[in-house]
Structures are given as structure tokens and as C-alpha cells.
Scaffold this motif. Structure first.
Motif, short mmCIF file in Angstrom:
data_model
loop_
_atom_site.label_atom_id
_atom_site.label_comp_id
_atom_site.label_asym_id
_atom_site.label_seq_id
_atom_site.Cartn_x
_atom_site.Cartn_y
_atom_site.Cartn_z
N LYS A 80 0.86 -1.17 0.00
CA LYS A 80 0.00 0.00 0.00
C LYS A 80 0.90 1.23 0.00
N ARG A 115 1.23 8.13 -3.99
CA ARG A 115 0.18 7.90 -5.00
C ARG A 115 -0.11 9.17 -5.79
N SER A 134 2.77 9.67 -8.15
CA SER A 134 2.75 8.75 -9.29
C SER A 134 1.64 9.12 -10.28
N ASP A 135 0.57 9.75 -9.80
CA ASP A 135 -0.46 10.22 -10.72
C ASP A 135 -0.04 11.49 -11.45
#
Length: 147
Positions: free
Chosen positions: A16, A22, A25-26
Motif C-alpha cells: 500500500k 500515490r 505517481s499520478d
């Protein structure tokens, strides 16, 4: 008889990923700005992000601490040398749900800690009352030295 087999190590990321990772990475295939701990600012197109926040970027404009600018084609930035990153605003809209969940979990954690502390205080109070009333045999205590 020995076989000439090559073994390949498979690199696996965390099960996770954290919310900042996150979001980062987006941000791949977006234009971002990265300020380094030395004061330089790299602004360009983000190509790749690794788990330790190492970044590979292209079409970079570097602004040095003294104000000079320079254009670079490709750059690899070590994640531990980054002070902060400026990401596109459209990413925040996407992650408002995640941020709300994290905020709620933080509140729940504080509430649980308060309940636990309150319960422990009640247990201590009940034990003290039982000890004072003589209903329960208290554990033997060492005598304190005075003097």
C-alpha cells in the motif's frame, strides 16, 4: 552438471503506497516544479517516479539560487535531495476522497486513545477504592526508605 540458468530478481513495491506517493505517481506525464535542498528549482515534464521519490524528468528549466536559468533535456533527481514539489491542481480534486478518509481515520484514532485513557483511569480509580476499602488484597509493596 551445472545448468547455466540466470535468475532474475523481481523488485516489488510496497503493498500500500502512501498518499503522497500515490499523488506523485499520478502526476506522471504532467509538468511539475521541484525545489532541491540546495535551492535550485527544476521545472519540467515528469516521466517516471520511483518508490523512494526519485524522479526522471525531461524538458527542464533549471533556476539556480542566484537567479540564472538553464535548459536541460533530461534530469534524474534523487528523492532524498528534494525539499518540496509543486504539482498540478487537478490532482487534488482526485485525492480529496483519500484525504477525507485519512482525516477521518486520524479523528477515530484520537477518539480511541481518549476512550482508552478514560477506561484506564476508571480502572485505576476502582483499584484504588478497592484497595482502600480492603475488599481486595493489594499486592505486596516494597517499603520506601525515608531519610
Amino acid at each position: 552438471m551445472s545448468d547455466n540458468k540466470k535468475t532474475v530478481a523481481i523488485r516489488r513495491g510496497p503493498q500500500k503506497a502512501s498518499v503522497p506517493l500515490r499523488i506523485l505517481s499520478d502526476a506522471v506525464r504532467s509538468t511539475i516544479a521541484v525545489e532541491m535542498i540546495t535551492g535550485e528549482v527544476y521545472r519540467g515534464f515528469l516521466l517516471e517516479v520511483q518508490d523512494n521519490m526519485n524522479c526522471r524528468m525531461n524538458n527542464i528549466t533549471v533556476t539556480y539560487r542566484d537567479g540564472r536559468t538553464r535548459h536541460l533535456d533530461h534530469v534524474f533527481i534523487r528523492g532524498s535531495k528534494v525539499r518540496f514539489m509543486v504539482l498540478p491542481d487537478h490532482l487534488m480534486e482526485k485525492f480529496k476522497v483519500h484525504l477525507k478518509i485519512i482525516e477521518d481515520l486520524g479523528r477515530a484514532g484520537k477518539r480511541e486513545k481518549r476512550v482508552t485513557a478514560k477506561t484506564m483511569a476508571q480502572k485505576r480509580k476502582a483499584a484504588a477504592m478497592a484497595r482502600d476499602s480492603g475488599l481486595k488484597d493489594p499486592a505486596p509493596r516494597k517499603k520506601r526508605r525515608t531519610g
